[in-house]
Design an enzyme around this catalytic site. Sequence first.
Site, PDB file in Angstrom:
ATOM      1  NE  ARG A 122      30.170  41.406  19.621  1.00 19.46           N
ATOM      2  CZ  ARG A 122      30.177  42.618  19.105  1.00 19.46           C
ATOM      3  NH1 ARG A 122      30.624  42.806  17.884  1.00 19.46           N
ATOM      4  NH2 ARG A 122      29.727  43.640  19.789  1.00 19.46           N
ATOM      5  CE  LYS A 144      32.286  20.859  29.173  1.00 20.89           C
ATOM      6  NZ  LYS A 144      32.189  19.996  30.363  1.00 20.89           N
ATOM      7  CD  GLU A 186      40.330  13.294  32.175  1.00 21.22           C
ATOM      8  OE1 GLU A 186      39.271  12.727  31.839  1.00 21.22           O
ATOM      9  OE2 GLU A 186      40.360  14.238  32.996  1.00 21.22           O
ATOM     10  CE  LYS A 228      35.948  16.269  25.313  1.00 26.11           C
ATOM     11  NZ  LYS A 228      36.733  17.090  26.201  1.00 26.11           N
ATOM     12  CD  GLU A 238      28.692  18.997  30.788  1.00 29.95           C
ATOM     13  OE1 GLU A 238      29.782  19.162  30.226  1.00 29.95           O
ATOM     14  OE2 GLU A 238      28.536  18.957  32.003  1.00 29.95           O
ATOM     15  NE  ARG A 242      31.419  18.365  26.431  1.00 27.05           N
ATOM     16  CZ  ARG A 242      32.099  19.159  25.617  1.00 27.05           C
ATOM     17  NH1 ARG A 242      31.491  19.708  24.582  1.00 27.05           N
ATOM     18  NH2 ARG A 242      33.370  19.414  25.829  1.00 27.05           N
ATOM     19  CG  ASN A 246      31.776  16.437  33.623  1.00 27.40           C
ATOM     20  OD1 ASN A 246      32.837  16.718  33.071  1.00 27.40           O
ATOM     21  ND2 ASN A 246      30.703  17.189  33.509  1.00 27.40           N
ATOM     22  CG  HIS A 249      35.800  15.088  35.901  1.00 28.67           C
ATOM     23  ND1 HIS A 249      36.030  13.832  35.389  1.00 28.67           N
ATOM     24  CD2 HIS A 249      36.642  15.915  35.217  1.00 28.67           C
ATOM     25  CE1 HIS A 249      36.941  13.904  34.437  1.00 28.67           C
ATOM     26  NE2 HIS A 249      37.337  15.150  34.312  1.00 28.67           N
ATOM     27  CG  HIS A 253      36.058  19.203  39.240  1.00 22.47           C
ATOM     28  ND1 HIS A 253      34.976  19.198  38.395  1.00 22.47           N
ATOM     29  CD2 HIS A 253      37.149  19.296  38.443  1.00 22.47           C
ATOM     30  CE1 HIS A 253      35.408  19.260  37.138  1.00 22.47           C
ATOM     31  NE2 HIS A 253      36.714  19.326  37.150  1.00 22.47           N
ATOM     32  CG  HIS A 266      42.071  17.507  35.767  1.00 19.41           C
ATOM     33  ND1 HIS A 266      41.008  17.985  36.509  1.00 19.41           N
ATOM     34  CD2 HIS A 266      41.536  16.867  34.692  1.00 19.41           C
ATOM     35  CE1 HIS A 266      39.880  17.666  35.885  1.00 19.41           C
ATOM     36  NE2 HIS A 266      40.172  16.989  34.792  1.00 19.41           N
TER      37      HIS A 266
HETATM   38  P1  NAD Z   1      49.269  21.639  32.082  1.00 21.94           P
HETATM   39  O1  NAD Z   1      48.763  22.379  30.932  1.00 21.94           O
HETATM   40  O2  NAD Z   1      49.539  22.396  33.332  1.00 21.94           O
HETATM   41  O3  NAD Z   1      50.600  20.869  31.644  1.00 21.94           O
HETATM   42  C1  NAD Z   1      51.277  20.088  32.590  1.00 21.94           C
HETATM   43  C2  NAD Z   1      52.784  20.406  32.644  1.00 21.94           C
HETATM   44  O4  NAD Z   1      53.408  19.792  31.526  1.00 21.94           O
HETATM   45  C3  NAD Z   1      53.116  21.876  32.547  1.00 21.94           C
HETATM   46  O5  NAD Z   1      54.173  22.155  33.447  1.00 21.94           O
HETATM   47  C4  NAD Z   1      53.589  22.051  31.116  1.00 21.94           C
HETATM   48  O6  NAD Z   1      54.505  23.114  30.952  1.00 21.94           O
HETATM   49  C5  NAD Z   1      54.250  20.726  30.856  1.00 21.94           C
HETATM   50  N1  NAD Z   1      54.286  20.282  29.469  1.00 21.94           N
HETATM   51  C6  NAD Z   1      53.309  20.384  28.555  1.00 21.94           C
HETATM   52  N2  NAD Z   1      53.646  19.718  27.434  1.00 21.94           N
HETATM   53  C7  NAD Z   1      54.880  19.213  27.643  1.00 21.94           C
HETATM   54  C8  NAD Z   1      55.754  18.420  26.865  1.00 21.94           C
HETATM   55  N3  NAD Z   1      55.397  17.944  25.669  1.00 21.94           N
HETATM   56  N4  NAD Z   1      56.958  18.095  27.376  1.00 21.94           N
HETATM   57  C9  NAD Z   1      57.317  18.521  28.630  1.00 21.94           C
HETATM   58  N5  NAD Z   1      56.506  19.233  29.423  1.00 21.94           N
HETATM   59  C10 NAD Z   1      55.308  19.573  28.932  1.00 21.94           C
HETATM   60  O7  NAD Z   1      48.304  20.443  32.516  1.00 21.94           O
HETATM   61  P2  NAD Z   1      47.320  19.496  31.692  1.00 21.94           P
HETATM   62  O8  NAD Z   1      47.158  18.307  32.541  1.00 21.94           O
HETATM   63  O9  NAD Z   1      47.731  19.326  30.285  1.00 21.94           O
HETATM   64  O10 NAD Z   1      45.951  20.316  31.681  1.00 21.94           O
HETATM   65  C11 NAD Z   1      45.254  20.604  32.859  1.00 21.94           C
HETATM   66  C12 NAD Z   1      44.274  21.714  32.544  1.00 21.94           C
HETATM   67  O11 NAD Z   1      43.360  21.263  31.554  1.00 21.94           O
HETATM   68  C13 NAD Z   1      43.443  22.174  33.717  1.00 21.94           C
HETATM   69  O12 NAD Z   1      43.412  23.579  33.722  1.00 21.94           O
HETATM   70  C14 NAD Z   1      42.060  21.621  33.421  1.00 21.94           C
HETATM   71  O13 NAD Z   1      41.032  22.432  33.952  1.00 21.94           O
HETATM   72  C15 NAD Z   1      42.047  21.649  31.930  1.00 21.94           C
HETATM   73  N6  NAD Z   1      41.108  20.707  31.313  1.00 21.94           N
HETATM   74  C16 NAD Z   1      40.252  21.183  30.391  1.00 21.94           C
HETATM   75  C17 NAD Z   1      39.384  20.324  29.748  1.00 21.94           C
HETATM   76  C18 NAD Z   1      38.473  20.856  28.676  1.00 21.94           C
HETATM   77  O14 NAD Z   1      37.611  20.108  28.212  1.00 21.94           O
HETATM   78  N7  NAD Z   1      38.671  22.058  28.217  1.00 21.94           N
HETATM   79  C19 NAD Z   1      39.381  18.961  30.064  1.00 21.94           C
HETATM   80  C20 NAD Z   1      40.282  18.491  31.014  1.00 21.94           C
HETATM   81  C21 NAD Z   1      41.150  19.376  31.645  1.00 21.94           C
HETATM   82  N1  GLY Z   2      36.262  17.322  29.888  1.00 19.70           N
HETATM   83  C1  GLY Z   2      34.854  17.247  29.905  1.00 19.70           C
HETATM   84  C2  GLY Z   2      34.187  17.756  28.685  1.00 19.70           C
HETATM   85  O1  GLY Z   2      34.854  18.125  27.729  1.00 19.70           O
HETATM   86  O2  GLY Z   2      32.991  17.798  28.626  1.00 19.70           O
END
Ligand code: NAD
Ligand code: GLY
Length: 365
Positions: A122, A144, A186, A228, A238, A242, A246, A249, A253, A266
Amino acid sequence: MINKVDIKLGRRSYEIITGPGLLSRAGEYLNELGLGKKVLLVSNAQVYKLYGEILKNSLQNSGFTTAAAIVLDGEEYKNLWEAEKLYNAAFGAGLDRNCPVLALGGGVIGDLAGFVASTYMRGVPLVQVPTTLLAQVDSSVGGKVAVNHPRGKNIIGSFYQPGIVTADLNVLESLPERELKAGMAEVIKYGIIYDASFFAWLEENMDYLLNMDYEALAYAVEKSCRIKARVVEEDETEKGMRAILNFGHTVGHALEALTEYKTYRHGEAVAIGMTAAARLAENMNFLSSSDRERIIELLLKAKLPVEIPTGLNREQLINCFYQDKKSASGKLTFVLPVKIGQVEIVKDIKEENLLFNQVSAHNEV
Ligand code: NAD
Ligand code: GLY
Protein backbone atom coordinates in the site's frame (compact mmCIF):
# COMPACT_ATOMS: atom_id res chain seq x y z
CA MET A 1 26.18 24.56 -8.13
CA ILE A 2 23.38 22.65 -6.44
CA ASN A 3 19.84 24.07 -6.62
CA LYS A 4 16.85 23.05 -4.60
CA VAL A 5 13.23 23.52 -5.57
CA ASP A 6 10.62 22.91 -2.88
CA ILE A 7 7.33 21.42 -3.82
CA LYS A 8 4.89 22.25 -1.06
CA LEU A 9 2.12 19.69 -0.68
CA GLY A 10 1.65 19.51 3.08
CA ARG A 11 2.74 16.11 4.38
CA ARG A 12 3.67 15.09 0.83
CA SER A 13 6.12 18.00 0.35
CA TYR A 14 9.57 17.25 -1.04
CA GLU A 15 12.67 18.71 -2.60
CA ILE A 16 13.80 18.54 -6.20
CA ILE A 17 17.58 18.79 -6.17
CA THR A 18 19.40 19.62 -9.40
CA GLY A 19 23.10 19.96 -10.07
CA PRO A 20 26.31 18.10 -10.88
CA GLY A 21 27.62 15.02 -9.09
CA LEU A 22 24.38 14.15 -7.30
CA LEU A 23 24.56 10.41 -8.00
CA SER A 24 27.50 10.07 -5.65
CA ARG A 25 25.58 11.97 -2.95
CA ALA A 26 22.38 9.93 -3.16
CA GLY A 27 23.19 8.01 0.04
CA GLU A 28 23.48 11.28 2.00
CA TYR A 29 20.11 12.50 0.75
CA LEU A 30 18.36 9.23 1.54
CA ASN A 31 19.86 9.22 5.02
CA GLU A 32 18.50 12.72 5.64
CA LEU A 33 15.02 11.40 4.84
CA GLY A 34 15.38 8.69 7.50
CA LEU A 35 14.39 5.90 5.13
CA GLY A 36 14.68 2.15 5.79
CA LYS A 37 18.05 0.68 4.93
CA LYS A 38 17.09 -1.63 2.08
CA VAL A 39 16.72 -0.06 -1.36
CA LEU A 40 15.19 -1.59 -4.46
CA LEU A 41 17.02 0.09 -7.31
CA VAL A 42 14.99 -0.09 -10.52
CA SER A 43 16.72 0.66 -13.82
CA ASN A 44 17.36 -0.71 -17.29
CA ALA A 45 20.59 -2.33 -18.48
CA GLN A 46 21.64 0.69 -20.55
CA VAL A 47 21.35 3.19 -17.72
CA TYR A 48 22.47 0.81 -14.98
CA LYS A 49 25.69 0.07 -16.88
CA LEU A 50 26.47 3.78 -17.02
CA TYR A 51 25.38 4.90 -13.56
CA GLY A 52 24.39 1.90 -11.42
CA GLU A 53 27.77 1.39 -9.80
CA ILE A 54 28.29 4.98 -8.69
CA LEU A 55 24.80 5.12 -7.23
CA LYS A 56 25.13 1.76 -5.50
CA ASN A 57 28.47 2.78 -3.97
CA SER A 58 27.00 5.99 -2.65
CA LEU A 59 24.08 4.14 -1.06
CA GLN A 60 26.29 1.45 0.41
CA ASN A 61 28.71 4.03 1.83
CA SER A 62 25.74 5.52 3.68
CA GLY A 63 24.78 2.16 5.18
CA PHE A 64 22.10 1.03 2.70
CA THR A 65 21.91 -2.42 1.17
CA THR A 66 20.79 -2.41 -2.45
CA ALA A 67 19.09 -4.90 -4.74
CA ALA A 68 19.00 -4.03 -8.43
CA ALA A 69 15.96 -4.91 -10.53
CA ILE A 70 16.69 -4.48 -14.24
CA VAL A 71 13.79 -3.93 -16.63
CA LEU A 72 14.10 -4.22 -20.41
CA ASP A 73 14.48 -0.86 -22.17
CA GLY A 74 11.38 0.55 -23.83
CA GLU A 75 7.85 1.89 -23.44
CA GLU A 76 6.45 -1.60 -24.12
CA TYR A 77 7.87 -2.78 -20.78
CA LYS A 78 5.94 -0.20 -18.77
CA ASN A 79 3.24 -2.70 -17.93
CA LEU A 80 1.69 -4.81 -15.19
CA TRP A 81 3.82 -7.85 -15.99
CA GLU A 82 7.01 -5.92 -15.32
CA ALA A 83 5.39 -4.44 -12.22
CA GLU A 84 4.70 -7.96 -10.98
CA LYS A 85 8.36 -8.86 -11.44
CA LEU A 86 9.32 -5.79 -9.45
CA TYR A 87 6.96 -6.75 -6.59
CA ASN A 88 8.75 -10.11 -6.51
CA ALA A 89 12.11 -8.34 -6.46
CA ALA A 90 10.92 -6.13 -3.60
CA PHE A 91 9.87 -9.18 -1.58
CA GLY A 92 13.15 -10.89 -2.47
CA ALA A 93 15.10 -7.88 -1.23
CA GLY A 94 13.12 -7.84 2.03
CA LEU A 95 11.70 -4.34 1.53
CA ASP A 96 9.41 -3.31 4.36
CA ARG A 97 7.08 -0.30 4.44
CA ASN A 98 9.82 2.18 5.25
CA CYS A 99 12.25 1.01 2.57
CA PRO A 100 12.40 2.93 -0.70
CA VAL A 101 12.01 1.99 -4.33
CA LEU A 102 14.52 4.08 -6.28
CA ALA A 103 13.97 4.80 -9.99
CA LEU A 104 17.20 5.32 -11.94
CA GLY A 105 16.30 6.10 -15.54
CA GLY A 106 14.05 8.03 -17.87
CA GLY A 107 10.30 8.47 -17.69
CA VAL A 108 9.56 4.82 -18.43
CA ILE A 109 11.52 3.60 -15.41
CA GLY A 110 10.24 6.47 -13.24
CA ASP A 111 6.58 5.81 -14.05
CA LEU A 112 6.89 2.03 -13.62
CA ALA A 113 8.98 2.09 -10.43
CA GLY A 114 6.69 4.83 -9.10
CA PHE A 115 3.64 2.68 -9.76
CA VAL A 116 5.25 -0.23 -7.91
CA ALA A 117 6.24 2.02 -4.98
CA SER A 118 2.68 3.33 -4.79
CA THR A 119 1.15 -0.15 -4.56
CA TYR A 120 3.70 -2.45 -2.87
CA MET A 121 2.48 -2.84 0.72
CA ARG A 122 0.00 0.00 0.00
CA GLY A 123 2.86 2.38 -0.65
CA VAL A 124 6.55 2.61 0.22
CA PRO A 125 8.83 5.63 -0.19
CA LEU A 126 9.77 6.55 -3.75
CA VAL A 127 13.05 8.14 -4.79
CA GLN A 128 13.30 9.55 -8.30
CA VAL A 129 16.74 9.74 -9.90
CA PRO A 130 15.83 10.88 -13.43
CA THR A 131 18.42 10.44 -16.18
CA THR A 132 16.78 11.92 -19.29
CA LEU A 133 16.06 15.61 -19.77
CA LEU A 134 12.36 14.79 -20.11
CA ALA A 135 12.36 12.91 -16.82
CA GLN A 136 14.32 15.65 -15.04
CA VAL A 137 11.98 18.45 -16.09
CA ASP A 138 8.69 16.60 -16.18
CA SER A 139 7.99 12.95 -15.39
CA SER A 140 9.92 12.62 -12.11
CA VAL A 141 8.17 15.68 -10.65
CA GLY A 142 4.53 15.91 -9.62
CA GLY A 143 3.57 12.37 -8.68
CA LYS A 144 1.92 10.92 -11.76
CA VAL A 145 2.85 7.23 -11.78
CA ALA A 146 1.42 4.64 -14.15
CA VAL A 147 1.75 1.61 -16.33
CA ASN A 148 0.24 1.05 -19.76
CA HIS A 149 -2.63 -1.31 -20.57
CA PRO A 150 -3.64 -2.69 -23.98
CA ARG A 151 -6.61 -0.27 -23.78
CA GLY A 152 -4.45 2.80 -23.26
CA LYS A 153 -1.22 4.45 -22.26
CA ASN A 154 -0.74 5.41 -18.58
CA ILE A 155 -4.26 4.18 -17.94
CA ILE A 156 -3.48 2.21 -14.76
CA GLY A 157 -1.94 4.56 -12.26
CA SER A 158 -2.26 7.03 -9.45
CA PHE A 159 -0.90 10.22 -7.95
CA TYR A 160 1.95 9.28 -5.67
CA GLN A 161 4.58 11.85 -4.78
CA PRO A 162 8.24 10.89 -4.38
CA GLY A 163 10.12 11.59 -1.15
CA ILE A 164 12.86 13.34 -3.14
CA VAL A 165 13.96 13.95 -6.73
CA THR A 166 17.69 14.21 -7.41
CA ALA A 167 18.47 15.24 -10.97
CA ASP A 168 22.19 14.89 -11.63
CA LEU A 169 22.93 17.06 -14.66
CA ASN A 170 26.13 15.17 -15.51
CA VAL A 171 24.13 12.15 -16.65
CA LEU A 172 22.73 14.17 -19.55
CA GLU A 173 26.15 13.97 -21.19
CA SER A 174 25.52 10.37 -22.29
CA LEU A 175 22.00 11.08 -23.52
CA PRO A 176 21.49 10.56 -27.28
CA GLU A 177 20.91 13.88 -29.07
CA ARG A 178 17.41 12.84 -30.11
CA GLU A 179 16.44 12.31 -26.45
CA LEU A 180 17.88 15.70 -25.50
CA LYS A 181 15.79 17.43 -28.16
CA ALA A 182 12.69 15.49 -27.16
CA GLY A 183 13.12 16.67 -23.56
CA MET A 184 13.57 20.22 -24.85
CA ALA A 185 9.99 20.17 -26.12
CA GLU A 186 8.74 19.96 -22.52
CA VAL A 187 11.13 22.75 -21.49
CA ILE A 188 9.72 24.98 -24.26
CA LYS A 189 6.22 24.03 -23.11
CA TYR A 190 6.86 25.64 -19.71
CA GLY A 191 7.76 28.93 -21.37
CA ILE A 192 4.62 28.91 -23.48
CA ILE A 193 2.20 27.96 -20.71
CA TYR A 194 3.61 29.93 -17.79
CA ASP A 195 6.55 32.25 -18.27
CA ALA A 196 7.11 34.63 -21.19
CA SER A 197 10.53 35.73 -19.96
CA PHE A 198 11.69 32.09 -19.75
CA PHE A 199 10.42 31.64 -23.32
CA ALA A 200 12.44 34.68 -24.43
CA TRP A 201 15.49 33.29 -22.60
CA LEU A 202 15.04 30.00 -24.49
CA GLU A 203 14.92 31.89 -27.78
CA GLU A 204 18.30 33.42 -26.92
CA ASN A 205 19.89 30.29 -25.50
CA MET A 206 18.62 27.31 -27.50
CA ASP A 207 21.94 26.83 -29.30
CA TYR A 208 23.78 26.72 -25.95
CA LEU A 209 21.29 24.19 -24.64
CA LEU A 210 21.62 21.92 -27.66
CA ASN A 211 25.40 22.15 -27.34
CA MET A 212 25.09 20.98 -23.72
CA ASP A 213 26.33 24.21 -22.19
CA TYR A 214 26.28 23.29 -18.52
CA GLU A 215 25.11 26.62 -17.08
CA ALA A 216 22.32 26.96 -19.61
CA LEU A 217 21.12 23.41 -18.94
CA ALA A 218 21.26 23.92 -15.18
CA TYR A 219 19.10 27.04 -15.47
CA ALA A 220 16.60 25.42 -17.86
CA VAL A 221 16.16 22.31 -15.68
CA GLU A 222 15.77 24.27 -12.46
CA LYS A 223 13.37 26.78 -14.01
CA SER A 224 11.26 24.01 -15.56
CA CYS A 225 11.04 22.15 -12.24
CA ARG A 226 10.10 25.40 -10.48
CA ILE A 227 7.25 26.03 -12.91
CA LYS A 228 6.00 22.45 -12.69
CA ALA A 229 6.19 22.58 -8.88
CA ARG A 230 4.04 25.76 -8.80
CA VAL A 231 1.38 24.19 -11.04
CA VAL A 232 1.29 20.93 -9.07
CA GLU A 233 1.05 22.84 -5.78
CA GLU A 234 -2.06 24.58 -7.12
CA ASP A 235 -3.76 21.43 -8.34
CA GLU A 236 -2.04 18.20 -7.32
CA THR A 237 -4.63 15.77 -8.70
CA GLU A 238 -5.60 17.64 -11.87
CA LYS A 239 -9.04 18.85 -10.93
CA GLY A 240 -8.47 21.93 -13.06
CA MET A 241 -5.44 24.05 -13.83
CA ARG A 242 -2.86 21.19 -13.79
CA ALA A 243 -4.30 20.32 -17.20
CA ILE A 244 -2.26 23.24 -18.60
CA LEU A 245 0.75 20.90 -18.34
CA ASN A 246 -0.96 18.90 -21.06
CA PHE A 247 -0.52 21.71 -23.59
CA GLY A 248 0.34 20.02 -26.90
CA HIS A 249 -0.54 16.60 -25.52
CA THR A 250 -4.01 16.14 -27.09
CA VAL A 251 -2.52 15.99 -30.56
CA GLY A 252 0.76 14.55 -29.20
CA HIS A 253 -0.90 11.55 -27.55
CA ALA A 254 -3.05 10.96 -30.65
CA LEU A 255 0.03 10.91 -32.89
CA GLU A 256 1.83 8.52 -30.56
CA ALA A 257 -1.17 6.19 -30.44
CA LEU A 258 -1.84 6.24 -34.20
CA THR A 259 1.81 5.48 -34.94
CA GLU A 260 1.84 2.75 -32.25
CA TYR A 261 4.51 4.53 -30.17
CA LYS A 262 7.11 3.59 -32.79
CA THR A 263 7.61 6.79 -34.79
CA TYR A 264 7.90 9.58 -32.25
CA ARG A 265 9.62 10.16 -28.96
CA HIS A 266 7.04 11.61 -26.54
CA GLY A 267 8.58 15.09 -26.72
CA GLU A 268 8.58 15.06 -30.52
CA ALA A 269 4.87 14.27 -30.61
CA VAL A 270 4.28 17.05 -28.06
CA ALA A 271 6.22 19.51 -30.27
CA ILE A 272 3.90 18.75 -33.18
CA GLY A 273 0.94 19.00 -30.79
CA MET A 274 2.03 22.41 -29.49
CA THR A 275 2.31 23.67 -33.06
CA ALA A 276 -1.15 22.34 -33.89
CA ALA A 277 -2.61 23.95 -30.75
CA ALA A 278 -0.92 27.28 -31.56
CA ARG A 279 -2.40 27.21 -35.07
CA LEU A 280 -5.82 26.33 -33.70
CA ALA A 281 -5.55 29.20 -31.21
CA GLU A 282 -4.65 31.61 -34.00
CA ASN A 283 -7.51 30.30 -36.12
CA MET A 284 -9.92 30.97 -33.24
CA ASN A 285 -8.48 34.47 -32.69
CA PHE A 286 -7.04 33.62 -29.28
CA LEU A 287 -3.41 34.02 -30.33
CA SER A 288 -1.64 36.57 -32.50
CA SER A 289 0.09 35.30 -35.59
CA SER A 290 3.39 36.77 -34.34
CA ASP A 291 3.21 34.67 -31.13
CA ARG A 292 2.26 31.60 -33.17
CA GLU A 293 5.31 32.24 -35.34
CA ARG A 294 7.61 32.60 -32.32
CA ILE A 295 6.38 29.28 -30.92
CA ILE A 296 7.03 27.43 -34.17
CA GLU A 297 10.38 29.17 -34.69
CA LEU A 298 11.62 28.11 -31.26
CA LEU A 299 10.54 24.49 -31.81
CA LEU A 300 12.35 24.49 -35.15
CA LYS A 301 15.40 26.02 -33.48
CA ALA A 302 15.34 23.06 -31.09
CA LYS A 303 15.30 20.85 -34.22
CA LEU A 304 11.93 19.40 -33.30
CA PRO A 305 9.26 18.28 -35.77
CA VAL A 306 6.31 20.64 -36.12
CA GLU A 307 4.03 19.10 -38.72
CA ILE A 308 1.45 16.35 -38.50
CA PRO A 309 2.69 13.68 -40.90
CA THR A 310 0.93 13.09 -44.16
CA GLY A 311 -0.94 9.84 -44.45
CA LEU A 312 -2.67 9.95 -41.08
CA ASN A 313 -6.40 9.54 -41.19
CA ARG A 314 -8.06 12.80 -40.09
CA GLU A 315 -11.11 11.00 -38.73
CA GLN A 316 -9.01 8.64 -36.60
CA LEU A 317 -7.02 11.61 -35.37
CA ILE A 318 -10.17 13.47 -34.30
CA ASN A 319 -11.54 10.31 -32.67
CA CYS A 320 -8.39 10.19 -30.55
CA PHE A 321 -8.98 13.80 -29.47
CA TYR A 322 -12.42 12.84 -28.17
CA GLN A 323 -10.84 10.05 -26.12
CA ASP A 324 -8.44 12.50 -24.45
CA LYS A 325 -9.03 12.69 -20.68
CA LYS A 326 -9.76 16.43 -20.96
CA SER A 327 -12.50 15.98 -23.57
CA ALA A 328 -15.22 14.81 -21.20
CA SER A 329 -18.89 14.55 -22.25
CA GLY A 330 -18.10 14.26 -25.95
CA LYS A 331 -16.82 17.85 -26.19
CA LEU A 332 -13.43 18.60 -27.67
CA THR A 333 -11.23 20.35 -25.13
CA PHE A 334 -7.82 21.82 -25.88
CA VAL A 335 -5.25 23.77 -23.91
CA LEU A 336 -4.70 26.82 -26.12
CA PRO A 337 -2.14 29.63 -25.86
CA VAL A 338 -3.62 33.11 -25.64
CA LYS A 339 -0.18 34.73 -25.59
CA ILE A 340 3.31 33.52 -24.89
CA GLY A 341 3.37 32.71 -21.17
CA GLN A 342 -0.36 32.07 -20.83
CA VAL A 343 -2.76 29.33 -21.86
CA GLU A 344 -6.44 28.63 -21.35
CA ILE A 345 -8.39 25.40 -21.18
CA VAL A 346 -10.95 25.79 -23.97
CA LYS A 347 -13.98 23.50 -24.01
CA ASP A 348 -16.39 22.66 -26.78
CA ILE A 349 -14.10 23.32 -29.74
CA LYS A 350 -15.77 22.82 -33.10
CA GLU A 351 -14.27 20.24 -35.43
CA GLU A 352 -14.28 22.72 -38.30
CA ASN A 353 -11.77 24.89 -36.41
CA LEU A 354 -9.21 22.11 -36.55
CA LEU A 355 -6.79 22.68 -39.40
CA PHE A 356 -5.28 19.25 -39.21
CA ASN A 357 -5.61 18.34 -42.85
CA GLN A 358 -2.71 20.71 -43.50
CA VAL A 359 0.54 19.01 -44.35
CA SER A 360 3.90 20.40 -45.30
CA ALA A 361 7.42 19.35 -46.14
CA HIS A 362 8.82 19.79 -42.63
CA ASN A 363 8.45 16.25 -41.30
CA GLU A 364 11.87 15.12 -40.19
CA VAL A 365 11.61 12.65 -37.37
P1 NAD B 1 12.73 6.66 -21.72
O1 NAD B 1 12.55 6.44 -20.29
O2 NAD B 1 12.30 5.59 -22.65
O3 NAD B 1 14.27 7.00 -21.98
C1 NAD B 1 14.70 7.25 -23.30
C2 NAD B 1 15.94 6.42 -23.68
O4 NAD B 1 17.08 7.02 -23.07
C3 NAD B 1 15.91 4.99 -23.18
O5 NAD B 1 16.44 4.16 -24.20
C4 NAD B 1 16.85 5.00 -21.99
O6 NAD B 1 17.47 3.76 -21.74
C5 NAD B 1 17.86 6.04 -22.40
N1 NAD B 1 18.53 6.75 -21.33
C6 NAD B 1 17.99 7.21 -20.19
N2 NAD B 1 18.89 7.96 -19.52
C7 NAD B 1 20.03 7.94 -20.24
C8 NAD B 1 21.30 8.54 -20.08
N3 NAD B 1 21.56 9.37 -19.07
N4 NAD B 1 22.25 8.29 -21.00
C9 NAD B 1 21.98 7.48 -22.08
N5 NAD B 1 20.78 6.94 -22.30
C10 NAD B 1 19.82 7.16 -21.40
O7 NAD B 1 12.00 7.99 -22.23
P2 NAD B 1 11.67 9.38 -21.54
O8 NAD B 1 11.49 10.32 -22.65
O9 NAD B 1 12.62 9.72 -20.46
O10 NAD B 1 10.26 9.12 -20.84
C11 NAD B 1 9.11 8.83 -21.59
C12 NAD B 1 8.09 8.24 -20.64
O11 NAD B 1 7.77 9.20 -19.64
C13 NAD B 1 6.79 7.84 -21.28
O12 NAD B 1 6.41 6.57 -20.79
C14 NAD B 1 5.80 8.89 -20.80
O13 NAD B 1 4.49 8.39 -20.69
C15 NAD B 1 6.36 9.22 -19.46
N6 NAD B 1 6.00 10.55 -18.95
C16 NAD B 1 5.48 10.63 -17.72
C17 NAD B 1 5.16 11.86 -17.18
C18 NAD B 1 4.64 11.95 -15.78
O14 NAD B 1 4.23 13.04 -15.37
N7 NAD B 1 4.70 10.90 -15.01
C19 NAD B 1 5.37 13.03 -17.93
C20 NAD B 1 5.92 12.92 -19.21
C21 NAD B 1 6.23 11.66 -19.72
N1 GLY C 1 3.06 15.65 -17.42
C1 GLY C 1 1.82 16.20 -17.05
C2 GLY C 1 1.58 16.26 -15.59
O1 GLY C 1 2.45 15.92 -14.81
O2 GLY C 1 0.53 16.66 -15.17
